[in-house]
Design a protein around this motif. Structure first.
Motif, PDB file in Angstrom:
ATOM      1  N   SER A 118       0.787  -1.318   0.034  1.00  0.00           N
ATOM      2  CA  SER A 118       0.065   0.008  -0.029  1.00  0.00           C
ATOM      3  C   SER A 118       0.948   1.242   0.193  1.00  0.00           C
ATOM      4  CB  SER A 118      -0.923   0.220   1.186  1.00  0.00           C
ATOM      5  OG  SER A 118      -0.205   0.027   2.282  1.00  0.00           O
ATOM      6  N   PHE A 119       0.514   2.103  -0.746  1.00  0.00           N
ATOM      7  CA  PHE A 119       1.325   3.419  -1.064  1.00  0.00           C
ATOM      8  C   PHE A 119       0.649   4.740  -0.743  1.00  0.00           C
ATOM      9  CE2 PHE A 119      -0.477   2.689  -5.064  1.00  0.00           C
ATOM     10  CZ  PHE A 119      -0.738   3.939  -5.342  1.00  0.00           C
ATOM     11  N   GLY A 120      -0.660   4.504  -0.356  1.00  0.00           N
ATOM     12  CA  GLY A 120      -1.279   5.934   0.071  1.00  0.00           C
ATOM     13  C   GLY A 120      -2.767   5.593   0.217  1.00  0.00           C
ATOM     14  N   THR A 121      -3.368   6.624   1.158  1.00  0.00           N
ATOM     15  CA  THR A 121      -4.833   6.414   1.486  1.00  0.00           C
ATOM     16  C   THR A 121      -5.343   7.757   1.179  1.00  0.00           C
ATOM     17  OG1 THR A 121      -4.340   4.992   3.088  1.00  0.00           O
ATOM     18  CG2 THR A 121      -6.195   6.162   3.442  1.00  0.00           C
ATOM     19  N   LEU A 122      -6.606   7.692   0.934  1.00  0.00           N
ATOM     20  CA  LEU A 122      -7.408   8.949   0.478  1.00  0.00           C
ATOM     21  C   LEU A 122      -8.908   8.753   1.324  1.00  0.00           C
ATOM     22  CD1 LEU A 122      -7.833  11.016  -2.596  1.00  0.00           C
ATOM     23  CD2 LEU A 122      -9.868   9.984  -1.754  1.00  0.00           C
ATOM     24  N   THR A 123      -9.454   9.565   2.070  1.00  0.00           N
ATOM     25  CA  THR A 123     -10.772   9.426   2.577  1.00  0.00           C
ATOM     26  C   THR A 123     -11.657  10.515   1.933  1.00  0.00           C
ATOM     27  OG1 THR A 123      -9.882   8.792   4.920  1.00  0.00           O
ATOM     28  CG2 THR A 123     -12.130   9.756   4.628  1.00  0.00           C
ATOM     29  N   THR A 124     -13.024   9.893   1.576  1.00  0.00           N
ATOM     30  CA  THR A 124     -13.860  10.942   0.879  1.00  0.00           C
ATOM     31  C   THR A 124     -15.175  10.754   1.515  1.00  0.00           C
ATOM     32  OG1 THR A 124     -13.122  10.279  -1.387  1.00  0.00           O
ATOM     33  CG2 THR A 124     -15.325  11.105  -1.339  1.00  0.00           C
ATOM     34  N   HIS A 125     -15.786  12.049   1.836  1.00  0.00           N
ATOM     35  CA  HIS A 125     -17.218  12.149   2.263  1.00  0.00           C
ATOM     36  C   HIS A 125     -17.924  12.423   1.127  1.00  0.00           C
ATOM     37  CE1 HIS A 125     -15.047  12.490   6.165  1.00  0.00           C
ATOM     38  NE2 HIS A 125     -14.236  13.444   5.687  1.00  0.00           N
ATOM     39  N   ARG A 126     -18.724  11.397   0.914  1.00  0.00           N
ATOM     40  CA  ARG A 126     -19.699  11.448  -0.259  1.00  0.00           C
ATOM     41  C   ARG A 126     -21.097  11.535  -0.132  1.00  0.00           C
ATOM     42  NH1 ARG A 126     -18.295   7.330  -5.226  1.00  0.00           N
ATOM     43  NH2 ARG A 126     -16.824   9.027  -5.607  1.00  0.00           N
ATOM     44  N   THR A 147      -7.290  19.145   1.033  1.00  0.00           N
ATOM     45  CA  THR A 147      -8.863  18.936   0.851  1.00  0.00           C
ATOM     46  C   THR A 147      -9.228  19.277  -0.678  1.00  0.00           C
ATOM     47  OG1 THR A 147      -9.168  19.275   2.935  1.00  0.00           O
ATOM     48  CG2 THR A 147     -11.071  19.237   1.651  1.00  0.00           C
ATOM     49  N   ASP A 148      -9.925  18.590  -1.146  1.00  0.00           N
ATOM     50  CA  ASP A 148     -10.420  18.637  -2.675  1.00  0.00           C
ATOM     51  C   ASP A 148     -11.903  18.495  -2.692  1.00  0.00           C
ATOM     52  OD1 ASP A 148     -10.772  16.159  -3.889  1.00  0.00           O
ATOM     53  OD2 ASP A 148      -8.813  16.349  -4.475  1.00  0.00           O
ATOM     54  N   TYR A 149     -12.606  19.050  -3.737  1.00  0.00           N
ATOM     55  CA  TYR A 149     -14.104  18.937  -3.841  1.00  0.00           C
ATOM     56  C   TYR A 149     -14.320  18.567  -5.280  1.00  0.00           C
ATOM     57  CZ  TYR A 149     -13.951  21.619   0.270  1.00  0.00           C
ATOM     58  OH  TYR A 149     -13.418  22.283   1.575  1.00  0.00           O
ATOM     59  N   GLU A 150     -15.309  17.596  -5.550  1.00  0.00           N
ATOM     60  CA  GLU A 150     -15.352  16.942  -6.987  1.00  0.00           C
ATOM     61  C   GLU A 150     -16.806  16.751  -7.051  1.00  0.00           C
ATOM     62  OE1 GLU A 150     -13.247  13.395  -9.322  1.00  0.00           O
ATOM     63  OE2 GLU A 150     -13.445  13.219  -7.300  1.00  0.00           O
ATOM     64  N   LEU A 151     -17.265  16.857  -8.376  1.00  0.00           N
ATOM     65  CA  LEU A 151     -18.653  16.553  -8.784  1.00  0.00           C
ATOM     66  C   LEU A 151     -18.390  15.402  -9.826  1.00  0.00           C
ATOM     67  CD1 LEU A 151     -21.808  16.963  -8.360  1.00  0.00           C
ATOM     68  CD2 LEU A 151     -21.461  18.577 -10.471  1.00  0.00           C
ATOM     69  N   GLU A 152     -19.136  14.319  -9.872  1.00  0.00           N
ATOM     70  CA  GLU A 152     -19.058  13.118 -10.655  1.00  0.00           C
ATOM     71  C   GLU A 152     -20.627  12.809 -11.224  1.00  0.00           C
ATOM     72  OE1 GLU A 152     -17.298   9.395  -9.225  1.00  0.00           O
ATOM     73  OE2 GLU A 152     -15.592  10.677  -8.650  1.00  0.00           O
ATOM     74  N   MET A 186      -4.014  11.840  -5.030  1.00  0.00           N
ATOM     75  CA  MET A 186      -3.525  11.486  -3.600  1.00  0.00           C
ATOM     76  C   MET A 186      -1.899  11.201  -3.794  1.00  0.00           C
ATOM     77  SD  MET A 186      -2.067   8.737  -1.813  1.00  0.00           S
ATOM     78  CE  MET A 186      -2.656   7.261  -3.079  1.00  0.00           C
ATOM     79  N   MET A 187      -1.624  10.746  -4.969  1.00  0.00           N
ATOM     80  CA  MET A 187      -0.010  10.919  -5.230  1.00  0.00           C
ATOM     81  C   MET A 187       0.609  12.207  -5.475  1.00  0.00           C
ATOM     82  SD  MET A 187       1.138   7.926  -5.031  1.00  0.00           S
ATOM     83  CE  MET A 187       2.683   8.164  -5.776  1.00  0.00           C
ATOM     84  N   MET A 188      -0.036  13.175  -5.959  1.00  0.00           N
ATOM     85  CA  MET A 188       0.382  14.570  -6.246  1.00  0.00           C
ATOM     86  C   MET A 188       0.390  15.332  -4.732  1.00  0.00           C
ATOM     87  SD  MET A 188      -1.589  15.828  -9.444  1.00  0.00           S
ATOM     88  CE  MET A 188      -1.781  17.475  -8.989  1.00  0.00           C
TER      89      MET A 188
END
Length: 197
Positions: A118-126, A147-152, A186-188
């Motif tokens: 494992s090389f990284g973790t990201l938590t999303t509130h969706r 923290t970033d925000y996204e619409l999918e 996450m990598m960036m």
């Protein structure tokens, strides 16, 4: 186990636009749920080089392991369900489940599951909402100090879905901003954190 074609359109949002979408759909804080992605690759980045991605996604009560496989349009998602305890154990061990459909697919593409780490973790509130065009997701993601925000919009038909996504952005008065995948962002963030230390 499941295999499903993922076709999605997305845009990054500013915090103000995120709040604007919340207001438009009358979304409250209680409408969000939390999911945590832990990402895996080999030390030689074999998955990244082949444009694959592998994650364990955890919710409160259950989890899943998904390998995303590049296609001409979208990505094929090969997924195995995991119990919450099984996922916690795997993440603590920085390992993936080697049996199941994901394990079989990894063997098919000549990746040894025991080499993965494992090389990284990201938590999303969706927040998710089913629309006529597909599944709308409003995300607030946290990784490292960012923290970033996204619409999918996840759809089943690429052409129809793109038109629906464009109409939605027009309704919301939001200009599309290209969004890299969560794993890339996450990598960036991980590289930026190393640079600032």
């Amino acid at each position: 186990m499941s295999q499903q074609l993922e076709i999605e359109y997305k845009t990054l949002l500013t915090k103000k636009e995120f709040q604007q979408v919340q207001a438009y759909f009358q979304i409250t804080k209680a409408d969000f749920f939390t999911q945590t992605n832990t990402y895996f690759d080999t030390p030689q980045n074999a998955l990244k080089k082949g444009h694959y991605s592998l994650r364990i996604r955890q919710w409160n009560t259950h989890a899943e392991q998904t390998l995303k496989v590049p296609q001409k349009i979208g990505k094929l998602e090969v997924t195995d369900p995991l119990s919450a305890d099984e996922a916690r154990r795997l993440v603590q061990q920085a390992a993936v489940k080697t049996s199941g459909e994901v394990g079989k697919y990894l063997q098919k593409i000549k990746i040894d599951p025991t080499e993965l780490y494992s090389f990284g973790t990201l938590t999303t509130h969706r927040y998710e909402k089913h629309l006529a065009a597909g599944i709308l997701a409003l995300d607030c993601s946290v990784y490292y100090d960012l923290t970033d925000y996204e619409l999918e919009l996840e759809v089943t038909d690429a052409k129809v879905g793109k038109a629906a996504f464009n109409r939605l952005l027009q309704e919301l008065n939001i200009i599309e901003k290209p969004a890299k995948s969560k794993i890339q962002r996450m990598m960036m963030g991980k590289h930026a954190e190393k640079f600032h230390k």
